[in-house]
Write an enzyme that holds these catalytic residues in place. Structure first.
Site, PDB file in Angstrom:
ATOM      1  N   GLY A  19     -24.214  -6.797 -57.389  1.00  0.00           N
ATOM      2  CA  GLY A  19     -24.511  -5.556 -56.365  1.00  0.00           C
ATOM      3  C   GLY A  19     -23.223  -5.227 -55.668  1.00  0.00           C
ATOM      4  O   GLY A  19     -23.364  -4.866 -54.520  1.00  0.00           O
ATOM      5  N   SER A  20     -21.992  -5.605 -56.411  1.00  0.00           N
ATOM      6  CA  SER A  20     -20.798  -5.062 -55.508  1.00  0.00           C
ATOM      7  C   SER A  20     -20.884  -3.281 -55.422  1.00  0.00           C
ATOM      8  O   SER A  20     -20.201  -2.840 -54.481  1.00  0.00           O
ATOM      9  CB  SER A  20     -19.466  -5.462 -56.351  1.00  0.00           C
ATOM     10  OG  SER A  20     -19.363  -4.886 -57.618  1.00  0.00           O
ATOM     11  N   ASN A  21     -21.245  -2.676 -56.170  1.00  0.00           N
ATOM     12  CA  ASN A  21     -21.419  -1.133 -56.387  1.00  0.00           C
ATOM     13  C   ASN A  21     -22.362  -0.848 -55.165  1.00  0.00           C
ATOM     14  O   ASN A  21     -22.251  -0.132 -54.352  1.00  0.00           O
ATOM     15  CB  ASN A  21     -21.893  -0.580 -57.608  1.00  0.00           C
ATOM     16  CG  ASN A  21     -20.747  -0.462 -58.387  1.00  0.00           C
ATOM     17  OD1 ASN A  21     -19.979   0.489 -58.315  1.00  0.00           O
ATOM     18  ND2 ASN A  21     -20.614  -1.089 -59.558  1.00  0.00           N
ATOM     19  N   ILE A  28     -34.196  -0.370 -68.665  1.00  0.00           N
ATOM     20  CA  ILE A  28     -34.393   1.181 -69.192  1.00  0.00           C
ATOM     21  C   ILE A  28     -35.620   1.865 -68.510  1.00  0.00           C
ATOM     22  O   ILE A  28     -36.502   1.471 -68.965  1.00  0.00           O
ATOM     23  CB  ILE A  28     -33.915   1.203 -70.743  1.00  0.00           C
ATOM     24  CG1 ILE A  28     -33.026   0.578 -70.980  1.00  0.00           C
ATOM     25  CG2 ILE A  28     -34.199   2.871 -71.311  1.00  0.00           C
ATOM     26  CD1 ILE A  28     -32.394   0.441 -72.691  1.00  0.00           C
ATOM     27  N   LEU A  29     -35.004   2.993 -67.991  1.00  0.00           N
ATOM     28  CA  LEU A  29     -36.345   3.710 -67.386  1.00  0.00           C
ATOM     29  C   LEU A  29     -36.882   4.390 -68.508  1.00  0.00           C
ATOM     30  O   LEU A  29     -36.212   5.139 -69.231  1.00  0.00           O
ATOM     31  CB  LEU A  29     -35.922   4.437 -66.159  1.00  0.00           C
ATOM     32  CG  LEU A  29     -35.310   3.530 -64.919  1.00  0.00           C
ATOM     33  CD1 LEU A  29     -34.471   4.318 -63.838  1.00  0.00           C
ATOM     34  CD2 LEU A  29     -36.430   2.426 -64.157  1.00  0.00           C
ATOM     35  N   ASN A  44     -26.058   6.996 -62.460  1.00  0.00           N
ATOM     36  CA  ASN A  44     -25.868   5.928 -62.836  1.00  0.00           C
ATOM     37  C   ASN A  44     -24.455   5.530 -63.012  1.00  0.00           C
ATOM     38  O   ASN A  44     -23.418   6.616 -63.360  1.00  0.00           O
ATOM     39  CB  ASN A  44     -26.338   5.580 -64.576  1.00  0.00           C
ATOM     40  CG  ASN A  44     -26.291   4.157 -64.895  1.00  0.00           C
ATOM     41  OD1 ASN A  44     -26.450   3.093 -64.054  1.00  0.00           O
ATOM     42  ND2 ASN A  44     -25.976   3.945 -66.042  1.00  0.00           N
ATOM     43  N   HIS A  87     -21.260   3.728 -65.362  1.00  0.00           N
ATOM     44  CA  HIS A  87     -21.068   2.878 -66.433  1.00  0.00           C
ATOM     45  C   HIS A  87     -19.722   2.389 -66.636  1.00  0.00           C
ATOM     46  O   HIS A  87     -18.648   3.498 -66.535  1.00  0.00           O
ATOM     47  CB  HIS A  87     -21.551   3.724 -67.658  1.00  0.00           C
ATOM     48  CG  HIS A  87     -21.514   2.947 -68.990  1.00  0.00           C
ATOM     49  ND1 HIS A  87     -22.490   2.036 -69.340  1.00  0.00           N
ATOM     50  CD2 HIS A  87     -20.786   2.973 -70.013  1.00  0.00           C
ATOM     51  CE1 HIS A  87     -22.234   1.448 -70.435  1.00  0.00           C
ATOM     52  NE2 HIS A  87     -21.127   2.197 -70.952  1.00  0.00           N
ATOM     53  N   ASP A 126     -27.129   5.951 -71.387  1.00  0.00           N
ATOM     54  CA  ASP A 126     -25.828   6.528 -71.098  1.00  0.00           C
ATOM     55  C   ASP A 126     -25.387   7.654 -71.582  1.00  0.00           C
ATOM     56  O   ASP A 126     -24.375   7.970 -72.090  1.00  0.00           O
ATOM     57  CB  ASP A 126     -25.001   5.247 -71.514  1.00  0.00           C
ATOM     58  CG  ASP A 126     -25.206   4.067 -70.804  1.00  0.00           C
ATOM     59  OD1 ASP A 126     -25.581   3.684 -69.720  1.00  0.00           O
ATOM     60  OD2 ASP A 126     -24.871   2.624 -71.422  1.00  0.00           O
ATOM     61  N   GLU A 135     -14.601   1.467 -59.826  1.00  0.00           N
ATOM     62  CA  GLU A 135     -16.176   2.080 -59.870  1.00  0.00           C
ATOM     63  C   GLU A 135     -16.492   2.061 -58.375  1.00  0.00           C
ATOM     64  O   GLU A 135     -17.125   3.074 -57.933  1.00  0.00           O
ATOM     65  CB  GLU A 135     -16.983   0.991 -60.454  1.00  0.00           C
ATOM     66  CG  GLU A 135     -17.141   0.833 -61.930  1.00  0.00           C
ATOM     67  CD  GLU A 135     -17.996  -0.021 -62.638  1.00  0.00           C
ATOM     68  OE1 GLU A 135     -18.915  -0.303 -62.060  1.00  0.00           O
ATOM     69  OE2 GLU A 135     -17.495  -0.800 -63.386  1.00  0.00           O
TER      70      GLU A 135
HETATM   71  C1  GRF Z   1     -20.628  -2.580 -63.226  1.00  0.00           C
HETATM   72  O1  GRF Z   1     -19.634  -2.850 -63.975  1.00  0.00           O
HETATM   73  C2  GRF Z   1     -21.447  -1.180 -63.683  1.00  0.00           C
HETATM   74  O2  GRF Z   1     -20.729  -0.289 -64.268  1.00  0.00           O
HETATM   75  C3  GRF Z   1     -22.309  -1.989 -64.644  1.00  0.00           C
HETATM   76  O3  GRF Z   1     -22.762  -3.263 -64.145  1.00  0.00           O
HETATM   77  C4  GRF Z   1     -21.732  -3.876 -63.374  1.00  0.00           C
HETATM   78  C5  GRF Z   1     -22.418  -3.940 -62.029  1.00  0.00           C
HETATM   79  O4  GRF Z   1     -21.633  -4.716 -61.281  1.00  0.00           O
HETATM   80  N1  GRF Z   1     -23.284  -1.057 -65.274  1.00  0.00           N
HETATM   81  P1  GRF Z   1     -22.235  -4.825 -59.683  1.00  0.00           P
HETATM   82  O5  GRF Z   1     -23.644  -5.677 -59.614  1.00  0.00           O
HETATM   83  O6  GRF Z   1     -22.331  -3.591 -58.891  1.00  0.00           O
HETATM   84  O7  GRF Z   1     -21.507  -5.767 -58.791  1.00  0.00           O
END
Ligand code: GRF
Length: 193
Positions: free
Chosen positions: A20-22, A97-98, A112, A114, A150, A179
């Protein structure tokens, strides 16, 4: 995409499966006055996802769903999203996958991220495949989600140079830093901010 609720922020759900860093970077961004979105719901396909901690830390509602029966869970999910007036979805490390049917309900409203320069290296194990092919660059992409994995329209990309001694771990780490910057930028672009 036009802002549909006047000056109110767009109610957004973030779907996760892991660290969950994003998600964290999106939550921080959403708190900014300039952000067009608020994060109102966290959906996780994994009860052990570390990212779920951000629900408590930032006081955001969470829901853990078991995706074994896709049709059933997607119906539940649609109800939950409706109940919370969610208008937009950000997938962030979401490993499921939705279906086409689900995506239709949020046409052009699911994004999304990627970790590759799409359309290259769709799917899993991206960094290792990039390294195996001796690529000079990799990077990350934010795109709209379509029924094909994707493959939806690209919103923004960031290139990252590959170093001589990169491993999939070091490369993933450097791309992840990008990201965290790219996702908010892509959201601003979507809303013409
Ligand atoms: C990220 O590299 C994202 O692009 C990919 O999975 C990773 C998730 O990282 N789909 P986080 O859970 O957001 O830290």
């Amino acid at each position: 995409m036009a802002l549909s609720t006047g000056f109110d922020k767009i109610k957004t759900a973030v779907f996760i499966s892991g660290k969950g860093s994003n998600l964290k970077s999106l939550i921080k961004f959403s708190k900014n006055k300039r952000s067009p979105i608020s994060i109102d719901l966290i959906i996780s396909s994994n009860s052990k996802a570390l990212g779920l901690n951000y629900s408590k830390n930032f006081n955001i509602k969470k829901k853990i769903l078991n995706f074994n029966n896709k049709r059933l869970v997607e119906n539940k999910l649609l109800l939950e999203l409706k109940k919370n007036n969610i208008e937009m979805i950000c997938l962030a490390g979401f490993m499921k996958i939705l279906s086409k049917r689900f995506i239709k309900n949020f046409k052009n409203k699911i994004l999304n991220i990627h970790p590759s320069l799409l359309p290259k290296y769709k799917g899993l194990n991206t960094h290792q495949r990039v390294l195996n092919n001796n690529e000079k660059f990799s990077g990350c992409t934010v795109h709209f989600v379509s029924a094909k994995l994707d493959s939806g329209k690209i919103i923004l990309q960031k290139k990252v140079k590959i170093k001589k001694n990169d491993t999939k771990k070091t490369l993933a780490k450097r791309i992840l830093v990008q990201e965290h910057k790219l996702y908010p930028k892509a959201i601003l672009k979507v809303f013409n901010f």
